[in-house]
Write a protein that holds these residues in place. Structure first.
Motif, PDB file in Angstrom:
ATOM      1  N   ASP A 109     -31.962  23.933 -39.618  1.00  0.00           N
ATOM      2  CA  ASP A 109     -32.660  23.473 -40.825  1.00  0.00           C
ATOM      3  C   ASP A 109     -32.862  24.596 -41.840  1.00  0.00           C
ATOM      4  N   ILE A 110     -33.186  25.782 -41.374  1.00  0.00           N
ATOM      5  CA  ILE A 110     -33.430  26.880 -42.322  1.00  0.00           C
ATOM      6  C   ILE A 110     -32.170  27.202 -43.118  1.00  0.00           C
ATOM      7  N   TYR A 111     -30.992  27.075 -42.465  1.00  0.00           N
ATOM      8  CA  TYR A 111     -29.746  27.371 -43.179  1.00  0.00           C
ATOM      9  C   TYR A 111     -29.307  26.203 -44.062  1.00  0.00           C
ATOM     10  N   THR A 112     -29.723  24.975 -43.729  1.00  0.00           N
ATOM     11  CA  THR A 112     -29.517  23.876 -44.668  1.00  0.00           C
ATOM     12  C   THR A 112     -30.213  24.189 -45.982  1.00  0.00           C
ATOM     13  N   ASP A 113     -31.445  24.675 -45.887  1.00  0.00           N
ATOM     14  CA  ASP A 113     -32.201  25.017 -47.098  1.00  0.00           C
ATOM     15  C   ASP A 113     -31.614  26.226 -47.812  1.00  0.00           C
ATOM     16  N   PHE A 114     -31.210  27.242 -47.045  1.00  0.00           N
ATOM     17  CA  PHE A 114     -30.627  28.441 -47.660  1.00  0.00           C
ATOM     18  C   PHE A 114     -29.336  28.092 -48.407  1.00  0.00           C
ATOM     19  N   GLN A 137     -25.326  28.554 -39.249  1.00  0.00           N
ATOM     20  CA  GLN A 137     -25.668  27.163 -38.963  1.00  0.00           C
ATOM     21  C   GLN A 137     -24.650  26.545 -38.004  1.00  0.00           C
ATOM     22  N   ASN A 138     -23.370  26.804 -38.236  1.00  0.00           N
ATOM     23  CA  ASN A 138     -22.335  26.226 -37.380  1.00  0.00           C
ATOM     24  C   ASN A 138     -22.465  26.707 -35.941  1.00  0.00           C
ATOM     25  N   ARG A 139     -22.877  27.947 -35.779  1.00  0.00           N
ATOM     26  CA  ARG A 139     -23.070  28.483 -34.426  1.00  0.00           C
ATOM     27  C   ARG A 139     -24.112  27.660 -33.673  1.00  0.00           C
ATOM     28  N   ALA A 140     -25.237  27.363 -34.331  1.00  0.00           N
ATOM     29  CA  ALA A 140     -26.289  26.564 -33.694  1.00  0.00           C
ATOM     30  C   ALA A 140     -25.831  25.126 -33.462  1.00  0.00           C
ATOM     31  N   LEU A 141     -25.105  24.563 -34.428  1.00  0.00           N
ATOM     32  CA  LEU A 141     -24.600  23.197 -34.269  1.00  0.00           C
ATOM     33  C   LEU A 141     -23.672  23.105 -33.057  1.00  0.00           C
ATOM     34  N   ASN A 142     -22.854  24.122 -32.852  1.00  0.00           N
ATOM     35  CA  ASN A 142     -21.950  24.127 -31.693  1.00  0.00           C
ATOM     36  C   ASN A 142     -22.733  24.189 -30.381  1.00  0.00           C
ATOM     37  N   VAL A 174     -26.710  16.341 -42.555  1.00  0.00           N
ATOM     38  CA  VAL A 174     -25.475  15.584 -42.841  1.00  0.00           C
ATOM     39  C   VAL A 174     -25.416  15.139 -44.293  1.00  0.00           C
ATOM     40  N   GLU A 175     -26.533  15.199 -44.995  1.00  0.00           N
ATOM     41  CA  GLU A 175     -26.523  14.864 -46.420  1.00  0.00           C
ATOM     42  C   GLU A 175     -26.022  16.023 -47.276  1.00  0.00           C
ATOM     43  N   LYS A 176     -26.085  17.266 -46.733  1.00  0.00           N
ATOM     44  CA  LYS A 176     -25.802  18.443 -47.554  1.00  0.00           C
ATOM     45  C   LYS A 176     -24.706  19.343 -46.997  1.00  0.00           C
ATOM     46  N   THR A 177     -24.776  19.683 -45.728  1.00  0.00           N
ATOM     47  CA  THR A 177     -23.896  20.744 -45.206  1.00  0.00           C
ATOM     48  C   THR A 177     -22.944  20.295 -44.109  1.00  0.00           C
ATOM     49  N   ILE A 178     -23.271  19.246 -43.379  1.00  0.00           N
ATOM     50  CA  ILE A 178     -22.380  18.779 -42.306  1.00  0.00           C
ATOM     51  C   ILE A 178     -21.482  17.698 -42.885  1.00  0.00           C
ATOM     52  N   ASP A 179     -20.327  18.119 -43.380  1.00  0.00           N
ATOM     53  CA  ASP A 179     -19.430  17.176 -44.052  1.00  0.00           C
ATOM     54  C   ASP A 179     -18.462  16.538 -43.064  1.00  0.00           C
ATOM     55  N   ALA A 180     -17.544  15.745 -43.584  1.00  0.00           N
ATOM     56  CA  ALA A 180     -16.639  14.967 -42.721  1.00  0.00           C
ATOM     57  C   ALA A 180     -15.828  15.849 -41.769  1.00  0.00           C
ATOM     58  N   PRO A 181     -15.178  16.943 -42.238  1.00  0.00           N
ATOM     59  CA  PRO A 181     -14.418  17.774 -41.292  1.00  0.00           C
ATOM     60  C   PRO A 181     -15.293  18.380 -40.199  1.00  0.00           C
TER      61      PRO A 181
END
Length: 421
Positions: A109-114, A137-142, A174-181
């Motif tokens: 979440d913090i990196y979504t805001d950043f 952010q991607n590291r945490a998502l993984n 998913v509204e801002k940073t987690i796109d389709a790819p």
């Protein structure tokens, strides 16, 4: 049943959705204020007397107990309904719930805001910083994806507060940073979001999920053209004289002189007999060890007066989890070293196993000082650099093993690696 509290929040506050969902599943009655204007009401003396930092969400209990900070409120609400299982059923479960909530809040979440802030101009845009935020952010998502890939919920077999919190903040991302790819790489995490948000008791709270097709990007502002000056009255025309065209007519000269290119100070180092590009080709086309191999070529051609060798170690190995994610981190570091490609060669790897690994390797670089070469990467200080001496057998063995990808450190064996060529 009368409400237990008023929850001060706004419609688009995602952490408040986790609190409201916890209350709904736990049977805790809460109400939302009939009217609230953020940045106005939370600055009034009566609000600050209850919540001195002026933050929302804020819990105003009917019993006079007030609380702010969303994670604290969510945990308190879950504890008000002990039979709901929202905090798990053991102390270990409760600790795991806190663990996953903290991870998604501090590393997703913090990196979504950043990322949103840097792309919308809230802070000055800087591409390396943007890249760093995305990679963190991607590291945490993984990590979240790997965990949920073998289960339905994050802790135990039933929904806990961890699931409510993760779903809320992934819904925001998913509204801002987690796109389709990126979503294609996180199928289980997206499945979890949809499973949790569609539970009958919380579906209305989460509302529809809005998926972005392309992650938010920085768009430079359009430069406004300066208005053209008003034409001055025409002067009387002088008698025309024949013009003799010179070889270099002034009209063919550029109107604005080109700025001189900034020279890299590494280019001013004394000429070396060692050609780094030749070495990179030798390393790519030869076996590393053995007769006629890349190491033999290296020792025949290396110029210690013009180049130096360095050991590089990641400083924060305790943060490493999945080995493939650590390998991606090396790739990200190498990408950020692109400006030094003509001065640098690297062979760095992940040693060990999941949740017990290190990042280590070797660099060959122009000059005798590491900093001018690596400080083009914004995260260069996350690594420790120690100069290697080929006359020292231990250093020499480390260097050769790093290049051959059979390095072993403190019992941890090489499992994956990347080259910077």
């Amino acid at each position: 049943m009368s409400s237990a509290a008023t929850l001060w929040t706004v419609e688009r506050q995602f952490t408040a959705r986790a609190i409201r969902a916890a209350a709904a599943l736990g049977g805790v009655e809460i109400e939302l204020p009939a009217q609230y204007e953020h940045y106005v009401d939370n600055k009034k003396p009566e609000f600050l007397s209850k919540f001195p930092h002026g933050k929302i969400p804020a819990w105003e209990g009917k019993d006079g107990f007030n609380l702010f900070e969303s994670q604290a409120i969510a945990r308190y609400v879950a504890a008000l309904a002990p039979n709901s299982g929202l905090l798990g059923h053991t102390l270990q479960d409760a600790a795991l719930v806190d663990q996953w909530i903290h991870l998604v809040e501090s590393e997703v979440d913090i990196y979504t805001d950043f990322i949103r802030g840097i792309c919308t101009g809230v802070v000055p845009y800087n591409k390396p910083t943007h890249t760093f935020f995305v990679e963190r952010q991607n590291r945490a998502l993984n990590t979240l994806e790997a965990h949920i890939s073998t289960r339905t919920f994050f802790v135990g077999e039933r929904i806990t507060l961890a699931d409510l919190y993760i779903a809320a903040l992934i819904q925001k991302a998913v509204e801002k940073t987690i796109d389709a790819p990126l979503r294609a790489k996180l199928p289980n995490l997206i499945r979890h979001l949809e499973t949790v948000s569609n539970q009958p008791k919380v579906k209305e709270i989460y509302g529809p999920i809005v998926y972005t097709e392309k992650a938010i990007q920085y768009v430079p502002p359009v430069k406004e053209k300066a208005p053209k000056p008003a034409p001055t009255p025409a002067a009387p025309k002088a008698e025309k004289k024949p013009k003799v065209k010179e070889a270099d007519d002034e009209e063919e000269e550029p109107l604005v002189p080109e700025e001189p290119k900034v020279k890299n100070p590494l280019d001013d180092l004394p000429k070396s007999t060692f050609n780094l590009e030749d070495w990179k080709r030798a390393y790519s086309n030869k076996e590393t060890r053995g007769a006629g191999g890349a190491l033999e070529w290296f020792y025949q051609n290396f110029d210690a007066a013009g180049f130096s060798l360095w050991r590089v170690d990641f400083k924060y190995n305790s943060e490493l989890t999945q080995t493939f994610m650590s390998s991606n981190q090396i790739g990200g570091f190498f990408n950020r070293l692109e400006a030094s490609r003509k001065y640098l060669f690297g062979s760095v790897g992940v040693l060990g196993q999941t949740n017990d690994s290190i990042i280590s390797g070797a660099l060959i670089l122009r000059g005798l000082d590491v900093k001018p070469v690596v400080d083009v990467a914004p995260d260069w200080e996350s690594y420790e650099y120690v100069k290697l001496d080929l006359n020292n057998e231990k250093d020499k063995a480390f260097f050769e093993a790093a290049l051959a990808w059979d390095l072993e450190v403190d019992g941890k064996k090489w499992v994956d690696g990347k080259n910077f060529k």
